[in-house]
Design a protein around this motif. Structure first.
Motif, PDB file in Angstrom:
ATOM      1  N   ALA A 110      -8.069   9.427  -0.363  1.00  0.00           N
ATOM      2  CA  ALA A 110      -8.504  10.052  -1.620  1.00  0.00           C
ATOM      3  C   ALA A 110      -7.543  11.142  -2.061  1.00  0.00           C
ATOM      4  CB  ALA A 110      -9.898  10.620  -1.445  1.00  0.00           C
ATOM      5  N   SER A 111      -6.875  11.823  -1.124  1.00  0.00           N
ATOM      6  CA  SER A 111      -6.023  12.947  -1.484  1.00  0.00           C
ATOM      7  C   SER A 111      -4.652  12.514  -1.976  1.00  0.00           C
ATOM      8  CB  SER A 111      -5.869  13.893  -0.289  1.00  0.00           C
ATOM      9  OG  SER A 111      -5.143  13.244   0.729  1.00  0.00           O
ATOM     10  N   SER A 112      -4.232  11.317  -1.657  1.00  0.00           N
ATOM     11  CA  SER A 112      -2.887  10.909  -2.078  1.00  0.00           C
ATOM     12  C   SER A 112      -2.903  10.557  -3.555  1.00  0.00           C
ATOM     13  CB  SER A 112      -2.409   9.713  -1.245  1.00  0.00           C
ATOM     14  OG  SER A 112      -3.253   8.607  -1.458  1.00  0.00           O
ATOM     15  N   GLN A 113      -2.030  11.196  -4.321  1.00  0.00           N
ATOM     16  CA  GLN A 113      -1.980  10.999  -5.762  1.00  0.00           C
ATOM     17  C   GLN A 113      -1.023   9.873  -6.144  1.00  0.00           C
ATOM     18  OE1 GLN A 113      -3.919  12.558  -7.937  1.00  0.00           O
ATOM     19  NE2 GLN A 113      -4.909  13.601  -6.237  1.00  0.00           N
ATOM     20  N   THR A 114      -0.050   9.579  -5.307  1.00  0.00           N
ATOM     21  CA  THR A 114       0.917   8.537  -5.626  1.00  0.00           C
ATOM     22  C   THR A 114       0.360   7.181  -5.208  1.00  0.00           C
ATOM     23  OG1 THR A 114       1.988   8.779  -3.486  1.00  0.00           O
ATOM     24  CG2 THR A 114       2.828  10.132  -5.298  1.00  0.00           C
ATOM     25  N   ARG A 115       0.844   6.136  -5.807  1.00  0.00           N
ATOM     26  CA  ARG A 115       0.373   4.789  -5.497  1.00  0.00           C
ATOM     27  C   ARG A 115       1.156   4.162  -4.353  1.00  0.00           C
ATOM     28  NH1 ARG A 115      -4.130   3.971  -5.850  1.00  0.00           N
ATOM     29  NH2 ARG A 115      -3.842   1.740  -5.883  1.00  0.00           N
ATOM     30  N   ASP A 116       2.296   4.725  -3.989  1.00  0.00           N
ATOM     31  CA  ASP A 116       3.075   4.156  -2.894  1.00  0.00           C
ATOM     32  C   ASP A 116       3.153   5.151  -1.779  1.00  0.00           C
ATOM     33  OD1 ASP A 116       5.345   2.611  -5.171  1.00  0.00           O
ATOM     34  OD2 ASP A 116       3.624   1.735  -4.164  1.00  0.00           O
ATOM     35  N   PRO A 117       2.959   4.885  -0.587  1.00  0.00           N
ATOM     36  CA  PRO A 117       2.375   3.663  -0.032  1.00  0.00           C
ATOM     37  C   PRO A 117       0.862   3.687  -0.163  1.00  0.00           C
ATOM     38  CG  PRO A 117       2.894   5.151   1.744  1.00  0.00           C
ATOM     39  CD  PRO A 117       3.369   5.805   0.467  1.00  0.00           C
ATOM     40  N   PRO A 118       0.205   2.545  -0.096  1.00  0.00           N
ATOM     41  CA  PRO A 118      -1.259   2.528  -0.213  1.00  0.00           C
ATOM     42  C   PRO A 118      -1.902   3.155   1.016  1.00  0.00           C
ATOM     43  CG  PRO A 118      -0.441   0.348   0.305  1.00  0.00           C
ATOM     44  CD  PRO A 118       0.757   1.205   0.039  1.00  0.00           C
ATOM     45  N   GLY A 119      -3.091   3.668   0.812  1.00  0.00           N
ATOM     46  CA  GLY A 119      -3.820   4.273   1.914  1.00  0.00           C
ATOM     47  C   GLY A 119      -4.291   3.233   2.910  1.00  0.00           C
ATOM     48  N   PRO A 120      -4.781   3.672   4.049  1.00  0.00           N
ATOM     49  CA  PRO A 120      -5.173   2.727   5.088  1.00  0.00           C
ATOM     50  C   PRO A 120      -6.343   1.827   4.682  1.00  0.00           C
ATOM     51  CG  PRO A 120      -5.713   4.981   5.717  1.00  0.00           C
ATOM     52  CD  PRO A 120      -4.925   5.054   4.457  1.00  0.00           C
ATOM     53  N   ILE A 121      -7.282   2.352   3.904  1.00  0.00           N
ATOM     54  CA  ILE A 121      -8.414   1.524   3.497  1.00  0.00           C
ATOM     55  C   ILE A 121      -7.957   0.485   2.477  1.00  0.00           C
ATOM     56  CG2 ILE A 121     -10.653   1.545   2.341  1.00  0.00           C
ATOM     57  CD1 ILE A 121     -11.131   4.257   3.645  1.00  0.00           C
ATOM     58  N   GLU A 122      -7.164   0.923   1.508  1.00  0.00           N
ATOM     59  CA  GLU A 122      -6.645  -0.025   0.528  1.00  0.00           C
ATOM     60  C   GLU A 122      -5.761  -1.076   1.204  1.00  0.00           C
ATOM     61  OE1 GLU A 122      -3.826  -0.075  -3.442  1.00  0.00           O
ATOM     62  OE2 GLU A 122      -4.491   1.836  -2.606  1.00  0.00           O
ATOM     63  N   ASN A 123      -4.968  -0.646   2.142  1.00  0.00           N
ATOM     64  CA  ASN A 123      -4.121  -1.569   2.884  1.00  0.00           C
ATOM     65  C   ASN A 123      -4.965  -2.564   3.681  1.00  0.00           C
ATOM     66  OD1 ASN A 123      -1.803  -2.711   3.828  1.00  0.00           O
ATOM     67  ND2 ASN A 123      -1.440  -1.168   5.395  1.00  0.00           N
ATOM     68  N   PHE A 124      -6.024  -2.089   4.314  1.00  0.00           N
ATOM     69  CA  PHE A 124      -6.914  -2.957   5.081  1.00  0.00           C
ATOM     70  C   PHE A 124      -7.569  -3.993   4.174  1.00  0.00           C
ATOM     71  CE2 PHE A 124     -11.174  -3.931   6.680  1.00  0.00           C
ATOM     72  CZ  PHE A 124     -10.859  -4.455   7.912  1.00  0.00           C
ATOM     73  N   ILE A 125      -8.068  -3.550   3.023  1.00  0.00           N
ATOM     74  CA  ILE A 125      -8.727  -4.472   2.095  1.00  0.00           C
ATOM     75  C   ILE A 125      -7.721  -5.477   1.548  1.00  0.00           C
ATOM     76  CG2 ILE A 125      -9.864  -4.616  -0.152  1.00  0.00           C
ATOM     77  CD1 ILE A 125     -11.236  -1.947   0.546  1.00  0.00           C
ATOM     78  N   ARG A 126      -6.541  -5.003   1.204  1.00  0.00           N
ATOM     79  CA  ARG A 126      -5.539  -5.901   0.643  1.00  0.00           C
ATOM     80  C   ARG A 126      -5.097  -6.954   1.658  1.00  0.00           C
ATOM     81  NH1 ARG A 126      -0.683  -3.077  -1.982  1.00  0.00           N
ATOM     82  NH2 ARG A 126      -2.138  -2.922  -3.697  1.00  0.00           N
ATOM     83  N   THR A 127      -4.855  -6.558   2.888  1.00  0.00           N
ATOM     84  CA  THR A 127      -4.346  -7.507   3.871  1.00  0.00           C
ATOM     85  C   THR A 127      -5.416  -8.436   4.414  1.00  0.00           C
ATOM     86  OG1 THR A 127      -4.611  -5.865   5.618  1.00  0.00           O
ATOM     87  CG2 THR A 127      -2.438  -6.051   4.608  1.00  0.00           C
ATOM     88  N   ASN A 128      -6.663  -8.008   4.455  1.00  0.00           N
ATOM     89  CA  ASN A 128      -7.690  -8.840   5.085  1.00  0.00           C
ATOM     90  C   ASN A 128      -8.573  -9.602   4.113  1.00  0.00           C
ATOM     91  OD1 ASN A 128      -7.218  -8.283   7.892  1.00  0.00           O
ATOM     92  ND2 ASN A 128      -7.793  -6.191   7.406  1.00  0.00           N
ATOM     93  N   PHE A 129      -8.719  -9.121   2.891  1.00  0.00           N
ATOM     94  CA  PHE A 129      -9.637  -9.779   1.968  1.00  0.00           C
ATOM     95  C   PHE A 129      -8.947 -10.357   0.744  1.00  0.00           C
ATOM     96  CE2 PHE A 129     -12.305  -6.575   4.141  1.00  0.00           C
ATOM     97  CZ  PHE A 129     -13.129  -7.455   4.806  1.00  0.00           C
ATOM     98  N   VAL A 130      -8.110  -9.586   0.101  1.00  0.00           N
ATOM     99  CA  VAL A 130      -7.505 -10.019  -1.148  1.00  0.00           C
ATOM    100  C   VAL A 130      -6.189 -10.738  -0.911  1.00  0.00           C
ATOM    101  CG1 VAL A 130      -6.653  -9.224  -3.372  1.00  0.00           C
ATOM    102  CG2 VAL A 130      -8.611  -8.104  -2.334  1.00  0.00           C
ATOM    103  N   GLY A 131      -5.368 -10.206  -0.043  1.00  0.00           N
ATOM    104  CA  GLY A 131      -4.053 -10.768   0.204  1.00  0.00           C
ATOM    105  C   GLY A 131      -2.995 -10.032  -0.588  1.00  0.00           C
ATOM    106  N   HIS A 132      -1.771 -10.041  -0.087  1.00  0.00           N
ATOM    107  CA  HIS A 132      -0.665  -9.385  -0.775  1.00  0.00           C
ATOM    108  C   HIS A 132      -0.387 -10.107  -2.088  1.00  0.00           C
ATOM    109  CE1 HIS A 132       0.495  -6.460   2.236  1.00  0.00           C
ATOM    110  NE2 HIS A 132       0.271  -7.379   3.160  1.00  0.00           N
ATOM    111  N   PRO A 133       0.150  -9.406  -3.072  1.00  0.00           N
ATOM    112  CA  PRO A 133       0.453 -10.058  -4.355  1.00  0.00           C
ATOM    113  C   PRO A 133       1.422 -11.231  -4.225  1.00  0.00           C
ATOM    114  CG  PRO A 133       0.555  -7.683  -4.589  1.00  0.00           C
ATOM    115  CD  PRO A 133       0.358  -7.967  -3.128  1.00  0.00           C
ATOM    116  N   VAL A 134       2.275 -11.200  -3.219  1.00  0.00           N
ATOM    117  CA  VAL A 134       3.236 -12.289  -3.033  1.00  0.00           C
ATOM    118  C   VAL A 134       2.509 -13.609  -2.775  1.00  0.00           C
ATOM    119  CG1 VAL A 134       5.122 -13.085  -1.557  1.00  0.00           C
ATOM    120  CG2 VAL A 134       4.953 -10.685  -2.154  1.00  0.00           C
ATOM    121  N   ILE A 135       1.371 -13.550  -2.123  1.00  0.00           N
ATOM    122  CA  ILE A 135       0.614 -14.754  -1.804  1.00  0.00           C
ATOM    123  C   ILE A 135       0.108 -15.438  -3.066  1.00  0.00           C
ATOM    124  CG2 ILE A 135      -1.475 -15.596  -0.653  1.00  0.00           C
ATOM    125  CD1 ILE A 135      -1.082 -13.399   1.390  1.00  0.00           C
ATOM    126  N   HIS A 136      -0.182 -14.681  -4.091  1.00  0.00           N
ATOM    127  CA  HIS A 136      -0.779 -15.223  -5.298  1.00  0.00           C
ATOM    128  C   HIS A 136       0.251 -15.664  -6.333  1.00  0.00           C
ATOM    129  CE1 HIS A 136      -4.609 -13.958  -3.724  1.00  0.00           C
ATOM    130  NE2 HIS A 136      -4.150 -12.733  -3.563  1.00  0.00           N
TER     131      HIS A 136
END
Length: 108
Positions: free
Chosen positions: A17-43
């Motif tokens: 929540a405290s990180s204002q920049t979008r890079d790199p993603p936080g651990p929760i966003e990274n967890f959700i992206r890698t386990n549920f949604v997938g990296h953008p390259v996959i799509h």
């Protein structure tokens, strides 16, 4: 133990929540992206040039080079790549002389 897990989860949430920049993603966003949604390259959409008849042409070349059932390929792999293939081939031919397919089954 539960307290440590709770504190660790709170720390990760606060960090995300405290990180204002979008890079790199936080651990929760990274967890959700890698386990549920997938990296953008996959799509991403991809196109492949495919010729279904090329296998017939390449099979003919493979049989000419390596023999039927890859007999010569197996022999070449057994000879090695260190430049002493002729020595090994001579030893193998001497060893297999008089044998039926390298076996002693029909020999007394």
């Amino acid at each position: 133990m539960k307290l440590l897990i709770f504190l660790g989860a709170c720390g990760m949430l606060c960090h995300a929540a405290s990180s204002q920049t979008r890079d790199p993603p936080g651990p929760i966003e990274n967890f959700i992206r890698t386990n549920f949604v997938g990296h953008p390259v996959i799509h991403d959409q991809q196109t492949w040039i495919f010729d279904p008849d090329i296998s017939l042409k390449r099979r003919k070349q493979f049989v000419e080079l390596n023999g039927d059932k890859s007999v010569y390929l197996i022999e070449r792999l057994g000879l090695g790549i260190d430049g002493r293939a002729d020595e090994r081939l001579a030893k193998q031919r001497q060893r297999d002389e008089g044998h039926l397919g390298g076996l002693n089954y029909f020999q007394p």
